[in-house]
Scaffold this motif. Sequence first.
Motif, PDB file in Angstrom:
ATOM      1  N   GLU A 160      68.625  10.799  52.089  1.00 29.34           N
ATOM      2  CA  GLU A 160      68.234   9.105  51.598  1.00 29.34           C
ATOM      3  C   GLU A 160      68.353   8.844  50.036  1.00 29.34           C
ATOM      4  O   GLU A 160      68.851   8.013  49.495  1.00 29.34           O
ATOM      5  CB  GLU A 160      66.912   9.003  52.207  1.00 29.34           C
ATOM      6  CG  GLU A 160      66.840   8.422  53.753  1.00 29.34           C
ATOM      7  CD  GLU A 160      65.600   8.226  54.294  1.00 29.34           C
ATOM      8  OE1 GLU A 160      65.480   7.558  55.210  1.00 29.34           O
ATOM      9  OE2 GLU A 160      64.632   8.157  53.573  1.00 29.34           O
ATOM     10  N   HIS A 161      67.656  10.124  49.558  1.00 23.99           N
ATOM     11  CA  HIS A 161      67.454   9.745  47.952  1.00 23.99           C
ATOM     12  C   HIS A 161      68.935  10.102  47.232  1.00 23.99           C
ATOM     13  O   HIS A 161      69.199   9.241  46.295  1.00 23.99           O
ATOM     14  CB  HIS A 161      66.366  10.889  47.349  1.00 23.99           C
ATOM     15  CG  HIS A 161      66.274  11.060  45.881  1.00 23.99           C
ATOM     16  ND1 HIS A 161      65.584   9.675  45.500  1.00 23.99           N
ATOM     17  CD2 HIS A 161      66.849  11.565  44.609  1.00 23.99           C
ATOM     18  CE1 HIS A 161      65.737  10.236  44.155  1.00 23.99           C
ATOM     19  NE2 HIS A 161      66.113  11.085  43.982  1.00 23.99           N
TER      20      HIS A 161
ATOM     21  N   GLN B 290      70.630   6.793  47.584  1.00 24.77           N
ATOM     22  CA  GLN B 290      70.064   5.934  46.905  1.00 24.77           C
ATOM     23  C   GLN B 290      70.737   6.030  45.383  1.00 24.77           C
ATOM     24  O   GLN B 290      71.283   5.038  44.908  1.00 24.77           O
ATOM     25  CB  GLN B 290      68.841   5.663  46.761  1.00 24.77           C
ATOM     26  CG  GLN B 290      68.186   5.404  48.050  1.00 24.77           C
ATOM     27  CD  GLN B 290      66.475   5.721  47.881  1.00 24.77           C
ATOM     28  OE1 GLN B 290      65.878   5.408  46.995  1.00 24.77           O
ATOM     29  NE2 GLN B 290      65.742   5.676  48.907  1.00 24.77           N
TER      30      GLN B 290
ATOM     31  N   ARG C 145      71.050   0.628  50.973  1.00 25.65           N
ATOM     32  CA  ARG C 145      70.294   1.192  49.815  1.00 25.65           C
ATOM     33  C   ARG C 145      68.869   0.340  49.776  1.00 25.65           C
ATOM     34  O   ARG C 145      67.870   0.851  49.474  1.00 25.65           O
ATOM     35  CB  ARG C 145      71.020   1.229  48.612  1.00 25.65           C
ATOM     36  CG  ARG C 145      70.132   1.662  47.489  1.00 25.65           C
ATOM     37  CD  ARG C 145      70.901   1.745  46.190  1.00 25.65           C
ATOM     38  NE  ARG C 145      69.975   1.965  45.141  1.00 25.65           N
ATOM     39  CZ  ARG C 145      69.173   1.411  44.312  1.00 25.65           C
ATOM     40  NH1 ARG C 145      68.988   0.189  44.580  1.00 25.65           N
ATOM     41  NH2 ARG C 145      68.313   2.002  43.459  1.00 25.65           N
ATOM     42  N   GLN C 146      68.982  -0.886  49.972  1.00 23.50           N
ATOM     43  CA  GLN C 146      67.661  -1.814  49.567  1.00 23.50           C
ATOM     44  C   GLN C 146      67.011  -1.465  50.717  1.00 23.50           C
ATOM     45  O   GLN C 146      65.775  -1.574  50.703  1.00 23.50           O
ATOM     46  CB  GLN C 146      68.230  -3.363  49.879  1.00 23.50           C
ATOM     47  CG  GLN C 146      68.846  -3.574  48.424  1.00 23.50           C
ATOM     48  CD  GLN C 146      68.101  -3.565  47.095  1.00 23.50           C
ATOM     49  OE1 GLN C 146      68.474  -2.441  46.511  1.00 23.50           O
ATOM     50  NE2 GLN C 146      67.180  -4.520  46.893  1.00 23.50           N
TER      51      GLN C 146
ATOM     52  N   LEU D  93      65.189   1.663  50.333  1.00 24.26           N
ATOM     53  CA  LEU D  93      64.314   1.806  49.268  1.00 24.26           C
ATOM     54  C   LEU D  93      63.221   0.821  49.578  1.00 24.26           C
ATOM     55  O   LEU D  93      62.002   1.382  48.895  1.00 24.26           O
ATOM     56  CB  LEU D  93      65.154   1.095  47.955  1.00 24.26           C
ATOM     57  CG  LEU D  93      64.651   1.271  46.644  1.00 24.26           C
ATOM     58  CD1 LEU D  93      64.109   2.712  45.987  1.00 24.26           C
ATOM     59  CD2 LEU D  93      65.615   0.687  45.719  1.00 24.26           C
TER      60      LEU D  93
END
Length: 141
Positions: free
Chosen positions: A42-43, A46, A99-100, A103
Amino acid sequence: MRDKAWEQSLYEHQHAMIKRLDIHRQKERSTSLSQDEVMAVEHTFQLLVASMLDLAIYVLQHHYDVSIERRDQVLDALIKHQDVTFEQGEQIKVLVELRQKILFDYLDENFDELASALSLRRYGLVEILTKEWTARLDNNE
């Protein structure tokens, strides 16, 4: 003034992130990921999308002399200047929305959506756009 060293460094960083995501994408689907692995994927995703948006801001500034202050303004500016095709714009929109979600909805489980986007290798667009945009800057000199 352009910073070609930054451009090259960003490209190399993006390429490394794409390779990491490719490794995950190619793993056996029956292999479950640890929570740390999920967070790492995930990171990485992002950061990759953020780097694409930051490069777009940089290109808009150096190619069109347009000042963009927030990442959420980037896609509209790219479309306005016809810097992306319709299809690319739609793909960017999907990447940014995902991404949003990751995040800001970090308490929700969004990994299934991310895994789906990864299986389609949607993130490969980032490298294509980086090459196109830096070439456009080179032609502008």
